[in-house]
Design a protein around this motif. Structure first.
Motif, short mmCIF file in Angstrom:
data_model
loop_
_atom_site.label_atom_id
_atom_site.label_comp_id
_atom_site.label_asym_id
_atom_site.label_seq_id
_atom_site.Cartn_x
_atom_site.Cartn_y
_atom_site.Cartn_z
N ARG A 65 0.85 -1.15 -0.05
CA ARG A 65 -0.05 -0.25 0.05
C ARG A 65 0.94 1.29 0.04
O ARG A 65 0.53 2.16 -0.58
CB ARG A 65 -0.85 -0.09 1.05
CG ARG A 65 -2.06 -0.79 1.09
CD ARG A 65 -2.96 -0.78 2.43
NE ARG A 65 -3.31 0.46 2.66
CZ ARG A 65 -3.59 1.13 3.66
NH1 ARG A 65 -3.49 0.59 4.87
NH2 ARG A 65 -4.29 2.36 3.61
N SER A 66 2.07 1.31 0.62
CA SER A 66 3.07 2.27 0.62
C SER A 66 3.69 2.64 -0.61
O SER A 66 4.14 3.82 -0.60
CB SER A 66 3.87 2.14 2.00
OG SER A 66 4.90 1.14 1.66
N MET A 67 3.72 2.00 -1.44
CA MET A 67 4.55 2.18 -2.59
C MET A 67 3.69 2.77 -3.68
O MET A 67 2.54 2.50 -4.12
CB MET A 67 4.68 0.80 -3.37
CG MET A 67 5.76 1.04 -4.48
SD MET A 67 6.33 -0.63 -5.33
CE MET A 67 7.11 -1.45 -3.82
N PRO A 68 4.20 4.17 -4.04
CA PRO A 68 3.47 4.87 -5.18
C PRO A 68 3.23 4.17 -6.35
O PRO A 68 4.06 3.17 -6.83
CB PRO A 68 4.46 6.42 -5.37
CG PRO A 68 5.41 6.10 -4.17
CD PRO A 68 5.36 4.68 -3.59
N PHE A 69 2.13 4.54 -6.95
CA PHE A 69 1.48 3.59 -8.16
C PHE A 69 2.71 3.83 -9.18
O PHE A 69 2.91 2.78 -10.06
CB PHE A 69 0.07 3.92 -8.60
CG PHE A 69 -0.37 3.20 -9.70
CD1 PHE A 69 -0.41 2.00 -9.60
CD2 PHE A 69 -0.43 3.67 -10.79
CE1 PHE A 69 -1.14 1.09 -10.65
CE2 PHE A 69 -0.77 3.12 -11.97
CZ PHE A 69 -1.12 1.93 -11.80
N ILE A 70 3.14 4.91 -9.54
CA ILE A 70 4.04 4.88 -10.54
C ILE A 70 5.22 4.12 -10.50
O ILE A 70 5.63 3.62 -11.71
CB ILE A 70 4.34 6.70 -10.86
CG1 ILE A 70 5.11 6.54 -12.23
CG2 ILE A 70 5.36 6.96 -9.84
CD1 ILE A 70 4.13 6.59 -13.37
N ILE A 71 5.90 3.89 -9.25
CA ILE A 71 7.00 3.00 -8.96
C ILE A 71 6.48 1.60 -8.97
O ILE A 71 7.23 0.82 -9.54
CB ILE A 71 7.66 3.38 -7.63
CG1 ILE A 71 7.93 4.87 -7.60
CG2 ILE A 71 8.61 2.25 -7.12
CD1 ILE A 71 8.61 5.35 -6.35
N LEU A 72 5.23 1.42 -8.68
CA LEU A 72 4.99 -0.03 -8.73
C LEU A 72 4.53 -0.38 -10.09
O LEU A 72 4.90 -1.47 -10.73
CB LEU A 72 3.52 -0.05 -7.95
CG LEU A 72 2.72 -1.38 -7.98
CD1 LEU A 72 3.60 -2.62 -7.14
CD2 LEU A 72 1.34 -1.47 -7.45
N MET A 73 4.05 0.54 -10.98
CA MET A 73 3.83 0.12 -12.21
C MET A 73 5.35 -0.19 -12.90
O MET A 73 5.39 -1.31 -13.87
CB MET A 73 3.28 1.46 -12.94
CG MET A 73 2.93 1.18 -14.31
SD MET A 73 1.42 2.54 -14.96
CE MET A 73 2.36 3.82 -14.34
#
Length: 252
Positions: A65-73
Motif C-alpha cells: 500500500r505504501s508504494m507509489p503507483f507510478i513506481i509499482l508500475m
C-alpha cells in the motif's frame, strides 16, 4: 481541435478507462476480500488466531500500500510482460492496477468486517457453526453495506491510478490529457477530459452510496442475523416473537 475530432478520442478513452478499471476492480475484490477477512480471522481473539501469520500478512499489505503507483508500475514491468506479453496498452495496465488495488481493498475489508457484532459470531459458534459458516453467514452478509462502500472507494482510486497509467502509454482518459492536453497544448480537450473524469467518478460514487444505503436499511444482506439477535436477546424475546408469528399464521 473541434468537437467532431474530440468526440471519437473521448469515446475510445472512456471505454479504455472503464475496461481497465472494471477488470482491475474485479481482480481486487477477488483477491482483497479473502485477504481482508484473513487479517481479521488471524488476529488476536480471531477464529483462526495466528499472530505470526497476521503480522506477516499485515506487513506485506502495508508495504504494497505504501508504494507509489507510478513506481509499482515500473517495478512490475517484467511481471506484466510475462503475463500479457507487453508493457503498453490497457491490458498491460490491468496488472499493476489490480496488484496495487488488492492490498488497498484488503485493508478496507478488514475495517468493515471488524465492525460486525461479535455476539453474532458467538451465536453461530454456539449453534455448531464452523469458521466457514461464520464467514459465509455472518461476517460477509453483515458487513455487506460497508463492503460496497469499500468497493466504491477502490473504484474511484483505480480511476485515478488509470489516469496515471496513461502517462506510460496505457491509454484511457489520462493518456488523452497528457498526449493532447499537455504535449500538444490542446487545453480545451484537457479540461473536457477532467470534466468527464469528474462525471464518471460522481456517478460511480452515487451508485455505490445508494446501494450501501439500501442494504443498510434492510439490516445488511443476511437473513440469519435477525434470528441470531433474537437468540442473543434471550428467551423472552423469542417467546415474544412466537405469538406474533402464530397470529400472522392465523390471519393468513
Amino acid at each position: 481541435m473541434n468537437w467532431s475530432e474530440m468526440r471519437p478520442l473521448l469515446e475510445q478513452a472512456c471505454w479504455d478507462t472503464l475496461y481497465m478499471v472494471g477488470w482491475s476492480t474485479l481482480i481486487a475484490v477477488v483477491g482483497g476480500l479473502p485477504l481482508g477477512i484473513l487479517l481479521v480471522l488471524t488476529d488476536r481473539g480471531g477464529l483462526l488466531q495466528n499472530v505470526v501469520a497476521n503480522k506477516v500478512i499485515g506487513q506485506v499489505v502495508n508495504i504494497a500500500r505504501s508504494m507509489p503507483f507510478i513506481i509499482l508500475m515500473v517495478a512490475l514491468m517484467s511481471f506484466t510482460r510475462t503475463i500479457t506479453g507487453t508493457t503498453i496498452g490497457r491490458e498491460a495496465a490491468i496488472v499493476p492496477l489490480a496488484i496495487g488495488a488488492i492490498p488497498f481493498f484488503a485493508r478496507l475489508v478488514e475495517t468493515a468486517v471488524r465492525e460486525v457484532d461479535h455476539g453474532l459470531v458467538e451465536a453461530v459458534q454456539a449453534m455448531g457453526g464452523n469458521t466457514w459458516t461464520v464467514v459465509r453467514r455472518v461476517l460477509v452478509p453483515e458487513s455487506l453495506p460497508s463492503l460496497i462502500s469499500s468497493a466504491t472507494t477502490t473504484v474511484v482510486a483505480l480511476i485515478g491510478y488509470s489516469a496515471m497509467a496513461g502517462t506510460v502509454g496505457a491509454g484511457g482518459l489520462g493518456d488523452i490529457a497528457i498526449r493532447y492536453g499537455y504535449q500538444r497544448f490542446e487545453t480545451g480537450l484537457m479540461w473536457i477530459t477532467v470534466a468527464v473524469l469528474a462525471v464518471v467518478i460522481s456517478v460511480i460514487q452515487f451508485a455505490g452510496d445508494f446501494a450501501a444505503r439500501r442494504l443498510h436499511r434492510r439490516g445488511g444482506g443476511s437473513g440469519v442475523a435477525p434470528r441470531l439477535r433474537l437468540l442473543k436477546a434471550g428467551p423472552s424475546a423469542t417467546a415474544a416473537e412466537e405469538p406474533a408469528t402464530a397470529d400472522v399464521g392465523k390471519a393468513a
